[in-house]
Motif scaffolding. Structure first.
Motif, PDB file in Angstrom:
ATOM      1  N   LYS A 172      56.402  66.855  70.195  1.00 35.42           N
ATOM      2  CA  LYS A 172      56.369  67.784  71.321  1.00 35.42           C
ATOM      3  C   LYS A 172      57.480  68.808  71.171  1.00 35.42           C
ATOM      4  O   LYS A 172      58.500  68.568  70.519  1.00 35.42           O
ATOM      5  CB  LYS A 172      56.463  67.062  72.666  1.00 35.42           C
TER       6      LYS A 172
ATOM      7  N   ARG B 211      54.539  80.206  78.327  1.00 39.39           N
ATOM      8  CA  ARG B 211      53.188  79.632  78.249  1.00 39.39           C
ATOM      9  C   ARG B 211      52.248  80.552  77.473  1.00 39.39           C
ATOM     10  O   ARG B 211      51.461  80.093  76.630  1.00 39.39           O
ATOM     11  CB  ARG B 211      52.657  79.413  79.667  1.00 39.39           C
TER      12      ARG B 211
ATOM     13  N   ASN C  99      50.436  79.730  73.977  1.00 35.40           N
ATOM     14  CA  ASN C  99      48.977  79.810  73.912  1.00 35.40           C
ATOM     15  C   ASN C  99      48.525  80.696  72.749  1.00 35.40           C
ATOM     16  O   ASN C  99      47.526  80.408  72.070  1.00 35.40           O
ATOM     17  CB  ASN C  99      48.422  80.345  75.225  1.00 35.40           C
ATOM     18  N   ASP C 100      49.289  81.757  72.487  1.00 26.75           N
ATOM     19  CA  ASP C 100      48.960  82.686  71.404  1.00 26.75           C
ATOM     20  C   ASP C 100      49.029  82.018  70.028  1.00 26.75           C
ATOM     21  O   ASP C 100      48.386  82.496  69.089  1.00 26.75           O
ATOM     22  CB  ASP C 100      49.892  83.899  71.432  1.00 26.75           C
TER      23      ASP C 100
ATOM     24  N   GLY D 144      48.251  78.784  69.688  1.00 31.89           N
ATOM     25  CA  GLY D 144      47.341  77.649  69.745  1.00 31.89           C
ATOM     26  C   GLY D 144      47.899  76.395  70.375  1.00 31.89           C
ATOM     27  O   GLY D 144      47.361  75.306  70.170  1.00 31.89           O
ATOM     28  N   LEU D 145      48.959  76.522  71.178  1.00 31.84           N
ATOM     29  CA  LEU D 145      49.573  75.350  71.806  1.00 31.84           C
ATOM     30  C   LEU D 145      49.361  75.375  73.314  1.00 31.84           C
ATOM     31  O   LEU D 145      49.667  76.369  73.978  1.00 31.84           O
ATOM     32  CB  LEU D 145      51.075  75.293  71.502  1.00 31.84           C
ATOM     33  N   GLN D 146      48.843  74.279  73.846  1.00 30.04           N
ATOM     34  CA  GLN D 146      48.730  74.123  75.298  1.00 30.04           C
ATOM     35  C   GLN D 146      50.063  73.632  75.830  1.00 30.04           C
ATOM     36  O   GLN D 146      50.689  72.737  75.243  1.00 30.04           O
ATOM     37  CB  GLN D 146      47.639  73.112  75.638  1.00 30.04           C
ATOM     38  N   SER D 147      50.509  74.182  76.939  1.00 33.31           N
ATOM     39  CA  SER D 147      51.821  73.825  77.468  1.00 33.31           C
ATOM     40  C   SER D 147      51.742  73.348  78.901  1.00 33.31           C
ATOM     41  O   SER D 147      50.792  73.641  79.635  1.00 33.31           O
ATOM     42  CB  SER D 147      52.792  75.006  77.359  1.00 33.31           C
ATOM     43  N   PHE D 148      52.772  72.627  79.295  1.00 31.12           N
ATOM     44  CA  PHE D 148      52.899  72.046  80.627  1.00 31.12           C
ATOM     45  C   PHE D 148      54.285  72.378  81.158  1.00 31.12           C
ATOM     46  O   PHE D 148      55.197  72.702  80.393  1.00 31.12           O
ATOM     47  CB  PHE D 148      52.684  70.533  80.572  1.00 31.12           C
TER      48      PHE D 148
ATOM     49  N   ALA E 239      55.161  71.470  75.131  1.00 34.18           N
ATOM     50  CA  ALA E 239      53.888  71.589  74.416  1.00 34.18           C
ATOM     51  C   ALA E 239      53.740  70.410  73.454  1.00 34.18           C
ATOM     52  O   ALA E 239      54.590  70.220  72.583  1.00 34.18           O
ATOM     53  CB  ALA E 239      53.827  72.903  73.646  1.00 34.18           C
TER      54      ALA E 239
ATOM     55  N   THR F 289      51.559  71.465  88.136  1.00 34.56           N
ATOM     56  CA  THR F 289      50.505  72.262  87.512  1.00 34.56           C
ATOM     57  C   THR F 289      50.987  73.710  87.479  1.00 34.56           C
ATOM     58  O   THR F 289      51.883  74.109  88.246  1.00 34.56           O
ATOM     59  CB  THR F 289      49.186  72.177  88.286  1.00 34.56           C
ATOM     60  N   TRP F 290      50.390  74.499  86.623  1.00 34.55           N
ATOM     61  CA  TRP F 290      50.774  75.914  86.574  1.00 34.55           C
ATOM     62  C   TRP F 290      50.448  76.609  87.892  1.00 34.55           C
ATOM     63  O   TRP F 290      51.196  77.490  88.345  1.00 34.55           O
ATOM     64  CB  TRP F 290      50.105  76.605  85.400  1.00 34.55           C
TER      65      TRP F 290
END
Length: 258
Positions: free
Chosen positions: A129, A153, A157-158, A160-164, A177, A252-253
């Motif tokens: 992570k 974020r 995302n650009d 290819g990683l999803q983040s929290f 991420a 959550t976002w």
């Protein structure tokens, strides 16, 4: 009250609970029994984040107002349900937990903060992570911290990683991420630096990557150093060694931006 102490005493644990009436957070009236009961209640939520990861504890046997100290190695006073983990280049074993008894053993030790590596015990040399800590100067408004998290974020995302996102129990935010455990620590640290350095170069009045607190007036320190070998980050749902027992809380976002 006494009901909490009675409830905690009913837990079947492989170690002895002690000093359950000791007040750890006097401002909130929270005792050691309450801390243990809290972790017993949230263990289904916290265990996926903490289990099988090398640990660093902030132990405050007399609460945050007393003497606190960091502990990352296992010693004789640690219950057996907190496991030892030999890591290369270290003579002493690190600690990790697997289950509810291990988690509650940390509370029994007076650990008011639970921090983990960004890797698992089975493969400590390959992080799984990415963590950014957004640490604002005292004069930075909350909306600016939120904007920084959203910007991170988008950049993650650009690639290819999803983040929290989560609160830290302090004044900042963590953006996290998940990763496939393929990069080395040095490689991850370089990648994380490149991401925040780009933000700092584009908006130098808002962001910086230098950790010196004297430079933070009006700006947010984009702390990428959590992504180095041996560095740690606060676990979601961990208490903090601060007055009123603040907690690091996932959001959550939509909740963040509400």
């Amino acid at each position: 009250g006494q009901d909490t102490i009675a409830l905690v005493k009913q837990l079947k644990l492989p170690f002895v609970l002690t000093n359950l009436e000791k007040v750890l957070y006097p401002e909130a009236g929270i005792r050691k029994a309450d801390l243990i009961a809290y972790y017993a209640a949230v263990h289904p939520l916290i265990l996926p984040h903490i289990a099988d990861r090398p640990l660093t504890l902030v132990r405050c046997p007399n609460g945050p107002a007393g003497q606190c100290f960091f502990q990352k190695h296992k010693n004789k006073g640690v219950p057996k349900c907190v496991h030892g983990l030999p890591i290369q280049e270290n003579r002493e074993e690190y600690m990790f937990v697997r289950d509810l008894p291990g988690l509650l053993a940390l509370a029994q030790l007076g650990a008011l903060e639970l921090h983990t590596w960004g890797s698992h015990a089975a493969d400590p040399e390959h992080p799984d992570k990415l963590v950014f800590d957004l640490d604002p100067g005292p004069d930075v408004p909350w909306d600016s911290v939120v904007d920084a998290a959203v910007e991170l974020r988008m950049r993650l995302n650009d690639i290819g990683l999803q983040s929290f996102v989560q609160t830290t129990g302090g004044k900042g935010l963590h953006v996290i991420a998940p990763l496939e455990p393929q990069l080395s620590w040095d490689e991850l640290k370089q990648v994380s630096f490149q991401i925040v350095q780009a933000m700092a170069e584009e908006q130098p009045d808002l962001y910086l990557t230098n950790m010196r607190k004297s430079l933070r007036k009006g700006r947010i320190f984009l702390d990428y150093l959590r992504n180095g070998r041996g560095a740690t980050a606060i676990v979601p749902y961990s208490t903090r060694a601060r007055s009123h027992a603040t907690v690091a809380t996932p959001l959550t976002w939509d909740e963040l931006m509400d």
